[in-house]
Scaffold this motif. Structure first.
Motif, PDB file in Angstrom:
ATOM      1  N   ASP A  26       0.817  -1.228   0.000  1.00 28.17           N
ATOM      2  CA  ASP A  26       0.000   0.000   0.000  1.00 28.17           C
ATOM      3  C   ASP A  26       0.841   1.265   0.000  1.00 28.17           C
ATOM      4  OD1 ASP A  26      -2.283  -1.633   0.506  1.00 28.17           O
ATOM      5  OD2 ASP A  26      -1.526  -1.805   2.569  1.00 28.17           O
ATOM      6  N   LEU A  27       0.192   2.356  -0.449  1.00 26.26           N
ATOM      7  CA  LEU A  27       0.785   3.686  -0.277  1.00 26.26           C
ATOM      8  C   LEU A  27       0.563   4.074   1.185  1.00 26.26           C
ATOM      9  CD1 LEU A  27       1.975   6.334  -1.545  1.00 26.26           C
ATOM     10  CD2 LEU A  27      -0.388   7.061  -1.889  1.00 26.26           C
ATOM     11  N   VAL A  28       1.641   4.376   1.893  1.00 22.38           N
ATOM     12  CA  VAL A  28       1.529   4.703   3.323  1.00 22.38           C
ATOM     13  C   VAL A  28       1.432   6.204   3.510  1.00 22.38           C
ATOM     14  CG1 VAL A  28       2.690   4.557   5.562  1.00 22.38           C
ATOM     15  CG2 VAL A  28       2.928   2.695   3.919  1.00 22.38           C
ATOM     16  N   ALA A  29       2.239   6.948   2.780  1.00 23.14           N
ATOM     17  CA  ALA A  29       2.277   8.408   2.964  1.00 23.14           C
ATOM     18  C   ALA A  29       2.731   9.050   1.669  1.00 23.14           C
ATOM     19  CB  ALA A  29       3.241   8.760   4.087  1.00 23.14           C
ATOM     20  N   GLU A  30       2.126  10.191   1.375  1.00 21.03           N
ATOM     21  CA  GLU A  30       2.515  10.938   0.188  1.00 21.03           C
ATOM     22  C   GLU A  30       2.992  12.304   0.650  1.00 21.03           C
ATOM     23  OE1 GLU A  30      -0.006  10.661  -3.126  1.00 21.03           O
ATOM     24  OE2 GLU A  30       1.426  11.801  -4.320  1.00 21.03           O
ATOM     25  N   GLY A  31       4.281  12.539   0.530  1.00 24.91           N
ATOM     26  CA  GLY A  31       4.838  13.828   0.932  1.00 24.91           C
ATOM     27  C   GLY A  31       5.035  14.710  -0.278  1.00 24.91           C
ATOM     28  N   LYS A  32       5.686  15.846  -0.037  1.00 25.61           N
ATOM     29  CA  LYS A  32       5.867  16.800  -1.124  1.00 25.61           C
ATOM     30  C   LYS A  32       6.787  16.236  -2.210  1.00 25.61           C
ATOM     31  CE  LYS A  32       6.519  19.985   2.133  1.00 25.61           C
ATOM     32  NZ  LYS A  32       6.923  21.187   2.834  1.00 25.61           N
ATOM     33  N   ALA A  33       7.851  15.598  -1.790  1.00 26.44           N
ATOM     34  CA  ALA A  33       8.847  15.151  -2.769  1.00 26.44           C
ATOM     35  C   ALA A  33       8.985  13.637  -2.850  1.00 26.44           C
ATOM     36  CB  ALA A  33      10.209  15.761  -2.412  1.00 26.44           C
ATOM     37  N   LYS A  34       8.267  12.932  -1.970  1.00 29.88           N
ATOM     38  CA  LYS A  34       8.447  11.480  -1.943  1.00 29.88           C
ATOM     39  C   LYS A  34       7.123  10.792  -1.631  1.00 29.88           C
ATOM     40  CE  LYS A  34      11.593  11.696   1.427  1.00 29.88           C
ATOM     41  NZ  LYS A  34      11.706  13.130   1.592  1.00 29.88           N
ATOM     42  N   ARG A  35       7.075   9.510  -1.976  1.00 31.35           N
ATOM     43  CA  ARG A  35       5.976   8.657  -1.496  1.00 31.35           C
ATOM     44  C   ARG A  35       6.599   7.515  -0.728  1.00 31.35           C
ATOM     45  NH1 ARG A  35       3.678   8.182  -7.151  1.00 31.35           N
ATOM     46  NH2 ARG A  35       2.581  10.148  -7.409  1.00 31.35           N
ATOM     47  N   LEU A  36       5.880   7.063   0.300  1.00 31.44           N
ATOM     48  CA  LEU A  36       6.348   5.882   1.045  1.00 31.44           C
ATOM     49  C   LEU A  36       5.336   4.762   0.841  1.00 31.44           C
ATOM     50  CD1 LEU A  36       8.294   4.538   3.108  1.00 31.44           C
ATOM     51  CD2 LEU A  36       6.752   5.355   4.901  1.00 31.44           C
ATOM     52  N   TYR A  37       5.822   3.622   0.371  1.00 28.36           N
ATOM     53  CA  TYR A  37       4.977   2.449   0.169  1.00 28.36           C
ATOM     54  C   TYR A  37       5.337   1.371   1.193  1.00 28.36           C
ATOM     55  CZ  TYR A  37       3.763   4.407  -4.395  1.00 28.36           C
ATOM     56  OH  TYR A  37       3.311   5.215  -5.398  1.00 28.36           O
ATOM     57  N   ALA A  38       4.309   0.639   1.624  1.00 24.82           N
ATOM     58  CA  ALA A  38       4.550  -0.526   2.474  1.00 24.82           C
ATOM     59  C   ALA A  38       5.013  -1.687   1.593  1.00 24.82           C
ATOM     60  CB  ALA A  38       3.269  -0.899   3.203  1.00 24.82           C
ATOM     61  N   THR A  39       5.704  -2.625   2.209  1.00 25.14           N
ATOM     62  CA  THR A  39       6.089  -3.847   1.488  1.00 25.14           C
ATOM     63  C   THR A  39       5.532  -5.037   2.275  1.00 25.14           C
ATOM     64  OG1 THR A  39       8.121  -4.259   2.717  1.00 25.14           O
ATOM     65  CG2 THR A  39       8.281  -2.740   0.854  1.00 25.14           C
ATOM     66  N   GLU A  40       5.771  -6.219   1.752  1.00 30.09           N
ATOM     67  CA  GLU A  40       5.265  -7.402   2.470  1.00 30.09           C
ATOM     68  C   GLU A  40       5.962  -7.576   3.809  1.00 30.09           C
ATOM     69  OE1 GLU A  40       5.537 -10.429  -0.499  1.00 30.09           O
ATOM     70  OE2 GLU A  40       3.469 -10.062  -1.131  1.00 30.09           O
ATOM     71  N   ASN A  41       7.129  -6.963   3.944  1.00 28.38           N
ATOM     72  CA  ASN A  41       7.840  -6.984   5.223  1.00 28.38           C
ATOM     73  C   ASN A  41       7.474  -5.715   5.990  1.00 28.38           C
ATOM     74  OD1 ASN A  41       9.617  -6.798   7.321  1.00 28.38           O
ATOM     75  ND2 ASN A  41      11.430  -7.385   6.132  1.00 28.38           N
ATOM     76  N   PRO A  42       6.747  -5.853   7.135  1.00 26.30           N
ATOM     77  CA  PRO A  42       6.281  -4.651   7.848  1.00 26.30           C
ATOM     78  C   PRO A  42       7.406  -3.772   8.382  1.00 26.30           C
ATOM     79  CG  PRO A  42       5.826  -6.654   9.121  1.00 26.30           C
ATOM     80  CD  PRO A  42       6.318  -7.100   7.789  1.00 26.30           C
TER      81      PRO A  42
END
Ligand code: 5GP
Length: 248
Positions: free
Chosen positions: A6-22
């Protein structure tokens, strides 16, 4: 092989995605560019790719020098695998030379060399425009513990020394930068990014900015400046980034 969920957070310059490893996440570096707390927006073609490579270089250097950080490895041109930390809502700013908000706040001329390194704490809150904090605010509001503050300060000053050493070899002056830290299994890790989006880099000879100030101040040649930093740091000359400007 890393499986993004999943998409966890969308910042101004980056996105953070979750992976199968929490415990691990994927950072996607965007070309989107914001200044003045979102009032000015734009796109620097290829910036995401360049910052991903610059961060790989800098975080690897910092790891070798004993600064624990969230970087695990680069995955591809725009993505890197990182440890999923709990971000501490305190931004640390380190200043060697007067610029930006310090010049504005104090009236000291930009470019004045400071007699000692300045360390500032700010609340990480974009809506409030990251207001300055002092140590008593941080403990009073339980934003970080006294031990964490001590470590953030020690690590920030050490990062400054390491970066000044590395950048002086490639004729870049480190004016100032901001850092973010996170908690990971009881350990404090340097997180976020260290790139021309978060640092002021001046060419040592011309004193021309090689960072996001070129965008903030409409100085032109923004992408070229980011490429120049990457090239001087790593020797890497990227092909035309427009070919790779797609979003995931
Ligand atoms: P100043 O307080 O002078 O605006 O910024 C000090 C340093 O922190 C500069 O290198 C600047 O680029 C960085 N910085 C300050 N605020 C932000 C922000 O909201 N986002 C990013 N990426 N960098 C920032």
């Amino acid at each position: 092989m890393v499986s993004i969920t999943d998409l966890v957070a969308e910042g101004k310059a980056k996105r953070l995605y979750a992976t199968e490893n929490p415990e691990e996440g994927v950072i996607y570096y965007r070309d989107e560019t914001f200044a003045f707390h979102g009032l000015k927006r734009g796109r620097i073609i290829g910036k995401g790719e360049i910052n991903n490579l610059i961060c790989e270089y800098i975080f690897t250097l910092l790891s070798q020098k004993g600064i624990p950080n969230h970087f695990i490895r680069r995955i591809d041109n725009r993505c890197s695998l990182v440890k999923r930390v709990e971000i501490i809502p305190v931004v640390v700013k380190i200043r060697n030379i007067v610029a930006g908000s310090l010049a504005k706040r104090t009236g000291y001329p930009e470019g004045t060399r400071l007699h000692n390194t300045v360390l500032e704490y700010c609340l990480k809150d974009a809506e409030l425009e990251d207001p300055l904090l002092n140590l008593t605010h941080i403990t009073a509001m339980a934003l970080a513990t006294p031990d964490e503050i001590k470590l953030m300060e020690e690590m920030s000053l050490r990062v400054n020394e390491i970066l000044i050493g590395c950048l002086s070899e490639i004729q870049i002056e480190l004016i100032d930068f901001k850092l973010e830290f996170g908690r990971f299994h009881g350990q404090l890790l340097l997180a976020d990014e260290v790139s021309p989006d978060t640092c002021r880099f001046w060419d040592a000879k011309t004193h021309e900015p090689l960072d996001i100030d070129r965008f903030r101040r409409d100085l032109g040649n923004v992408e070229e400046a980011y490429r120049e930093v990457l090239h001087r740091l790593t020797g890497n000359v990227l092909r035309n980034a427009e070919d790779d400007a797609g979003e995931v």
